[in-house]
Design an enzyme around this catalytic site. Structure first.
Site, short mmCIF file in Angstrom:
data_model
loop_
_atom_site.label_atom_id
_atom_site.label_comp_id
_atom_site.label_asym_id
_atom_site.label_seq_id
_atom_site.Cartn_x
_atom_site.Cartn_y
_atom_site.Cartn_z
N CYS A 261 4.18 2.87 -25.15
CA CYS A 261 5.64 2.92 -25.00
C CYS A 261 6.31 1.56 -25.00
O CYS A 261 7.49 1.47 -25.26
CB CYS A 261 6.03 3.70 -23.75
N LYS B 30 -7.84 -5.79 9.20
CA LYS B 30 -7.60 -4.35 9.25
C LYS B 30 -8.40 -3.62 8.18
O LYS B 30 -8.52 -2.40 8.21
CB LYS B 30 -6.10 -4.06 9.04
N SER C 270 0.81 -1.22 0.00
CA SER C 270 0.00 0.00 0.00
C SER C 270 0.84 1.27 0.00
O SER C 270 0.30 2.36 -0.06
CB SER C 270 -0.94 0.05 1.22
N ALA C 271 2.15 1.12 0.13
CA ALA C 271 3.08 2.26 0.03
C ALA C 271 2.87 3.30 1.12
O ALA C 271 3.10 4.48 0.92
CB ALA C 271 2.98 2.90 -1.35
N ILE C 272 2.44 2.84 2.28
CA ILE C 272 2.20 3.76 3.39
C ILE C 272 3.36 3.67 4.38
O ILE C 272 3.82 2.58 4.72
CB ILE C 272 0.87 3.44 4.10
N ARG D 52 1.93 -10.96 1.59
CA ARG D 52 2.56 -10.63 2.87
C ARG D 52 3.15 -11.92 3.44
O ARG D 52 2.48 -12.95 3.46
CB ARG D 52 1.52 -10.11 3.85
N HIS E 283 3.81 4.01 7.94
CA HIS E 283 2.93 4.01 9.10
C HIS E 283 3.57 4.74 10.29
O HIS E 283 4.78 4.94 10.33
CB HIS E 283 2.63 2.57 9.52
N CYS F 250 7.12 7.63 -23.15
CA CYS F 250 5.87 7.26 -22.46
C CYS F 250 4.99 8.49 -22.45
O CYS F 250 5.31 9.49 -21.82
CB CYS F 250 6.18 6.80 -21.03
C1 LIG Z 1 -0.65 -6.26 0.25
C2 LIG Z 1 0.44 -5.66 1.08
C3 LIG Z 1 0.31 -4.37 1.60
C4 LIG Z 1 1.33 -3.83 2.38
N1 LIG Z 1 1.26 -2.52 2.78
C5 LIG Z 1 2.29 -1.97 3.48
C6 LIG Z 1 2.30 -0.59 3.80
O1 LIG Z 1 1.42 0.16 3.39
N2 LIG Z 1 3.31 -0.11 4.55
C7 LIG Z 1 4.33 -0.89 5.00
O2 LIG Z 1 5.21 -0.41 5.68
N3 LIG Z 1 4.37 -2.21 4.65
C8 LIG Z 1 3.39 -2.74 3.90
N4 LIG Z 1 3.42 -4.07 3.54
C9 LIG Z 1 4.51 -4.90 4.05
C10 LIG Z 1 5.80 -4.71 3.29
O3 LIG Z 1 5.55 -4.68 1.91
C11 LIG Z 1 6.73 -5.86 3.62
O4 LIG Z 1 6.76 -6.06 5.00
C12 LIG Z 1 8.13 -5.56 3.15
O5 LIG Z 1 8.10 -5.21 1.77
C13 LIG Z 1 9.02 -6.72 3.35
O6 LIG Z 1 10.27 -6.42 2.78
P1 LIG Z 1 11.35 -7.54 2.69
O7 LIG Z 1 12.57 -6.90 2.10
O8 LIG Z 1 11.47 -8.22 3.99
O9 LIG Z 1 10.74 -8.64 1.71
P2 LIG Z 1 10.62 -8.72 0.09
O10 LIG Z 1 10.34 -7.43 -0.52
O11 LIG Z 1 9.69 -9.82 -0.16
O12 LIG Z 1 12.09 -9.12 -0.32
C14 LIG Z 1 12.60 -10.40 -0.07
C15 LIG Z 1 13.61 -10.69 -1.15
O13 LIG Z 1 14.29 -11.91 -0.84
C16 LIG Z 1 14.59 -12.57 -2.03
N5 LIG Z 1 14.83 -13.98 -1.81
C17 LIG Z 1 13.99 -14.89 -1.26
N6 LIG Z 1 14.56 -16.09 -1.26
C18 LIG Z 1 15.79 -15.96 -1.80
C19 LIG Z 1 16.86 -16.85 -2.07
N7 LIG Z 1 16.78 -18.16 -1.77
N8 LIG Z 1 17.97 -16.38 -2.66
C20 LIG Z 1 18.07 -15.06 -2.99
N9 LIG Z 1 17.08 -14.18 -2.74
C21 LIG Z 1 15.96 -14.62 -2.15
C22 LIG Z 1 13.37 -12.33 -2.87
O14 LIG Z 1 13.65 -12.50 -4.24
C23 LIG Z 1 12.98 -10.90 -2.51
O15 LIG Z 1 13.54 -10.00 -3.43
C24 LIG Z 1 2.45 -4.61 2.73
C25 LIG Z 1 2.57 -5.90 2.18
C26 LIG Z 1 1.60 -6.40 1.33
C27 LIG Z 1 1.81 -7.71 0.68
#
Ligand SMILES: Cc1cc2nc3c(=O)[nH]c(=O)nc-3n(C[C@H](O)[C@H](O)[C@H](O)COP(=O)(O)OP(=O)(O)OC[C@H]3O[C@@H](n4cnc5c(N)ncnc54)[C@H](O)[C@@H]3O)c2cc1C
Ligand SMILES: Cc1cc2nc3c(=O)[nH]c(=O)nc-3n(C[C@H](O)[C@H](O)[C@H](O)COP(=O)(O)OP(=O)(O)OC[C@H]3O[C@@H](n4cnc5c(N)ncnc54)[C@H](O)[C@@H]3O)c2cc1C
Lengths: 478, 311
Positions: free
Chosen positions: A444, A251, A46-48, A312, A50, A402
């Site tokens: 584009c 939520k 959601s790009a928020i 998530r 918080h 674009c």
């Molecule tokens: C629907 C939705 C709404 C959300 N809204 C919000 C919001 O508004 N505000 C907020 O703060 N958060 C929000 N979140 C939560 C937030 O997006 C996540 O908590 C956050 O992006 C997690 O980041 P991360 O780097 O831990 O995981 P990810 O972005 O999932 O990155 C994990 C990375 O690990 C890599 N990886 C996995 N396994 C391997 C492997 N074996 N070898 C190499 N690489 C690997 C993957 O390729 C990936 O690039 C939301 C999430 C969702 C799904």
């Protein structure tokens, strides 16, 4: 290859950790299976940013989110990331919802978010005219903010890279090696890396990574969230993040602007087993429509330009964890970074780095750390004089590719030539928004394929949308 | 900034823009210019390489590029100027702001003609659920890739929408060796011309599924197939009829929307029904003896701005 620290995952969390580590005299490698930095969950949320007003008080998640929110004023400035403190409102429409407001305020208080205010229905309608007029009153959470999530991750990564961090993309970690209770390295599908420290920031797959060192006392299942994005021109907009009053079960679904002026509507929350199921469904999208109309009755979902879905990483048992283990020196395991990880990333960078230092990792700061990063100059945001200057420096800035977002060939070529290059259609789209507008690439995309092929020196059939296998054209015509 | 000064500035060098420019010139406008973002004039016709154009106007059968070339010749012969590779960014009250690789250009005008054409409706607009792999194209984008960039888009194709562009692309793809599995149309009747159905689908044995729609897209990196189902009288899919069509490409030919951004930016009133400008079909035009090869010549709510549509 040999390095001090390997960070697994180039999502918001992995890249924030890498950037923080790059302030120290250490060699750091970030490994990701994807073709680009940006993560999985980190590019579909959601790009928020918080405030933590509704977190479970006392938890690590609450502490991290509360600490992270104020960091974004500086991060957005230093790293040149679009960010806006638009504030959120939490309107109550029924007596039952209205009676919940004091509890929500008390929870915010417990989380030390002291700037949450009660507003009357009249006050809410004055600042949010498209709100359901039955509103009885609600809460105003002024520091809830919006950010460009794609550029945030790219910016963390580019800044880390400027400070010496190495990014290994399209590289999957397949094992972690240890000896005598210490980390010795990671194995990838593209070779082995010797290292002393490993940070597991693999999001949805953090349980799999943990299993390589026998620390998988939990498992992760995906919780799907589907969204609509509406055209910038839609006539019924909101000025704030409009949140529903949460129920015991969920939520709920919100509506808010994006930093680029589109409207975002969603998400759903659907527990799944399949970690690869990123499909939208008719039922999911319909449920958004029904729920959001309760908040903003006039919302025009017909003005949608795209729908998408993110997963998530839902930890079982629940909760955001940063774990270290007495019997495994050099390993930090992150799990349950589920719904607030984009926000928490800034604080997690510091938290994980400090955790490693406490463990015994040498901590000597660099005196020449480069704290700022500049994004690709935007033609569309420039004034006429700046536009002329951009074209003078690079004539390709005068050619608009674009049409919806007014992105030029100059910007696209620059994205491809950056130190962490955009090598796919989606990588360009996330950095520049080419193809994210109302025609969604209809105009584009054919040109971007040509530009990518030319700049990468490959035939068009090797240009990919994102991952291996996502080719766009099959070759020349007969 | 470079400044040019014209009586009539035409935005868009498609058939509508070409005809408008030529007619303005023939009817007494002194200085007329066409500003076009592409590197050539002709608009969409440049990618319509099939024959069938010009039957009414030139009494012979031409391809799109040939037909456009005739108009281009006439316009240039009449003394119309052109500014190519130039994107109009803004339509001001008395000047256009254009972006070119040599810098910004201001084109001052007394009258402006808005002839920017259309864009295509997308997957997002019609909300098809499923995954988001590579291999989903609007028919016009695929037509451009194949006919102008000589790049083939796929091997096994399903086409949603029975408009003319969709049917023409069904034939084009078949001639290029692809297998078109079906043209799927949600309405109980054909959207395009019967002539195109006969020449583009029937002659090649391509099935046309009326009262059907694509209900889901499957595939991780590249499209692996689509689900197609019959729809009821309210256009809602009947789930028991859902059938899987393996394919690597989905083409969408599901309608065109007017290219409106500039018109809106210029303050032209928009009509919520057509999504185009509010126009006065019978308005007086500033040049007399006006007979361009367009079916509708219309003025918008702005006094000096006209928007022309080709047949
Ligand atoms: C629907 C939705 C709404 C959300 N809204 C919000 C919001 O508004 N505000 C907020 O703060 N958060 C929000 N979140 C939560 C937030 O997006 C996540 O908590 C956050 O992006 C997690 O980041 P991360 O780097 O831990 O995981 P990810 O972005 O999932 O990155 C994990 C990375 O690990 C890599 N990886 C996995 N396994 C391997 C492997 N074996 N070898 C190499 N690489 C690997 C993957 O390729 C990936 O690039 C939301 C999430 C969702 C799904
Ligand atoms: C994909 C597609 C296929 C078609 N196939 C057929 C067919 O087979 N047979 C048939 O009879 N009709 C076909 N049509 C319809 C036919 O092409 C149109 O009726 C005709 O081209 C419309 O002419 P036009 O001049 O209005 O628009 P266009 O031909 O689209 O021309 C508009 C021009 O304006 C330019 N322009 C737009 N915005 C700007 C700006 N801001 N600055 C500078 N220049 C700008 C564009 O680059 C373009 O060259 C097709 C239409 C489409 C979209």
């Amino acid at each position: 290859m040999k390095t001090d620290v390997v960070v697994i995952g180039a999502g918001a969390v992995g890249c924030a950790v890498a950037r923080e580590l790059s302030k120290l005299k250490l060699s750091v490698v970030v490994v990701d299976k994807n073709e680009d930095v940006g993560g999985d969950a980190s590019k579909s949320n959601s790009a928020i940013i918080h405030t933590g007003y509704d977190a479970s008080p006392g938890t690590l998640e609450s502490r991290l989110v509360v600490a992270a929110n104020p960091m974004y004023d500086r991060i957005s400035r230093d790293l040149d990331v679009p960010f806006s403190r638009i504030g959120a409102i939490l309107p109550a429409f029924t007596d039952e919802q209205f009676e919940k407001l004091p509890f929500l305020k008390e929870k915010a208080f417990d989380n030390r978010v002291y700037d949450v205010e009660y507003l009357t229905g009249e006050q809410l309608l004055a600042i949010e005219p498209n709100l359901n007029p039955e509103v009885k009153g609600g809460l105003y959470i002024p520091r809830e903010s919006i950010i460009d999530p794609f550029l945030l991750v790219v910016a963390y990564a580019e800044n880390a890279q400027q400070n010496g961090v190495n990014f290994l993309l399209s590289t999957k970690v397949v094992d972690i090696t240890t000896a005598g209770g210490k980390i010795t390295g990671v194995k990838t599908d593209a070779g082995d890396i010797e290292c002393d420290y490993v940070v597991n920031a693999a999001g949805l797959y953090c349980d799999e990574i943990a299993s390589y060192v026998g620390k998988n006392d939990y498992y992760v299942n995906p919780r799907k969230g589907q969204f609509y994005i509406l055209d910038k021109n839609t006539s019924v907009k909101v000025n704030h993040i409009v949140l529903p009053i949460p129920t015991k079960l969920t939520k709920g679904k919100l509506m808010c602007p994006t930093v680029h002026g589109n409207m975002l509507v969603g998400p759903t929350a659907e527990d799944l087993d399949d970690k690869t199921d990123k499909s939208t469904t008719a039922e999911g999208l319909d449920s958004i429509a029904a729920d959001v109309r309760k908040l903003i009755p006039g919302v025009r979902l017909n003005d949608t330009i795209t729908q998408y879905c993110g997963l998530r990483p839902n930890r079982n048992p629940e909760g955001l964890h940063v774990d270290v283990y007495d019997d495994l020196y050099g390993y930090v395991n992150l799990s349950g970074v589920r719904s607030t990880g984009l926000t928490a990333s800034a604080a997690l960078g510091v938290y994980v780095t400090q955790t490693l230092i406490r463990m015994g990792m040498p901590a000597e700061y660099k005196t020449d750390f480069i704290a700022t990063r500049k994004g690709i100059p935007s033609f569309h945001k420039a004034n006429d004089e700046q536009k002329e200057e951009l074209i003078r420096q690079n004539p390709l800035y005068g050619r608009v590719i674009c049409r919806c977002e007014t992105i030029t060939e100059g910007e696209i070529v620059e994205a491809i030539r950056r130190p962490i290059p955009a090598r796919s259609i989606d990588a360009i789209k996330r950095r520049l928004r080419a193809g994210m507008g109302r025609c969604h690439g209809g105009f584009c995309r054919p040109k971007v394929i040509e530009i990518l092929a030319r700049e990468l020196g490959v035939p068009a059939e090797e240009v990919l949308k994102n991952q291996k296998g996502s080719y766009l054209v099959t070759g020349r015509v007969k | 900034m470079k400044v040019l000064s014209y009586d009539v500035a035409v935005i868009g060098g498609g058939p509508a823009g070409l005809a408008a420019a030529q007619t303005a010139k023939e009817n007494g406008a002194q200085r007329v210019i066409i500003v076009e973002r592409d590197t050539a004039l002709g608009g969409i016709l440049q990618q319509c390489i099939h024959p069938g154009f010009g039957l009414t106007y030139f009494k012979e059968e031409l391809t799109g590029p040939e037909y456009a070339a005739r108009f281009e010749e006439k316009a240039l012969a009449a003394g119309v100027d052109k500014l190519l590779d130039a994107m109009v960014l803004e339509v001001g009250k008395s000047a256009l702001l254009c972006s070119t690789t040599e810098g910004l250009v201001r084109v001052e005008y007394k009258s402006a003609v808005l002839a920017m054409g259309c864009r295509e409706r997308t997957r997002g607009n019609i909300r098809i659920p499923g995954t988001r792999p590579a291999g989903i194209f609007t028919a016009g984008a695929a037509q451009r890739l194949i006919n102008r960039q000589n790049l083939m888009v796929g091997k096994q194709v399903v086409i949603l929408g029975s408009g003319d562009i969709g049917m023409i692309m069904a034939r084009r793809l078949t001639l290029e060796g692809a297998q078109v599995k079906a043209v799927v149309e949600i309405m109980p009747y054909l959207a395009g011309l019967t002539r195109n159905r006969v020449q583009c689908l029937d002659d090649f044995g391509i099935p046309l599924l009326l009262s059907h729609t694509v209900t889901r897209i499957v595939g991780k990196e590249r499209v692996e197939g689509v689900y197609v189902a019959a729809v009821d009288e309210n256009k809602r899919p009947i789930s028991e009829t859902e059938e899987f069509f393996p394919c690597d490409t989905l083409l969408l030919s599901v309608g065109l929307l007017p290219e409106n951004e500039l018109s809106k930016g210029a303050g032209v009133k928009m009509c919520p029904v057509t999504n185009g400008p509010v126009v006065n079909q019978l308005s007086r035009l500033p040049f007399r003896r006006f007979s361009p090869p367009v079916t509708s010549s219309t003025s918008t709510t702005l006094p000096t701005t006209f928007r022309w549509r080709a047949p």
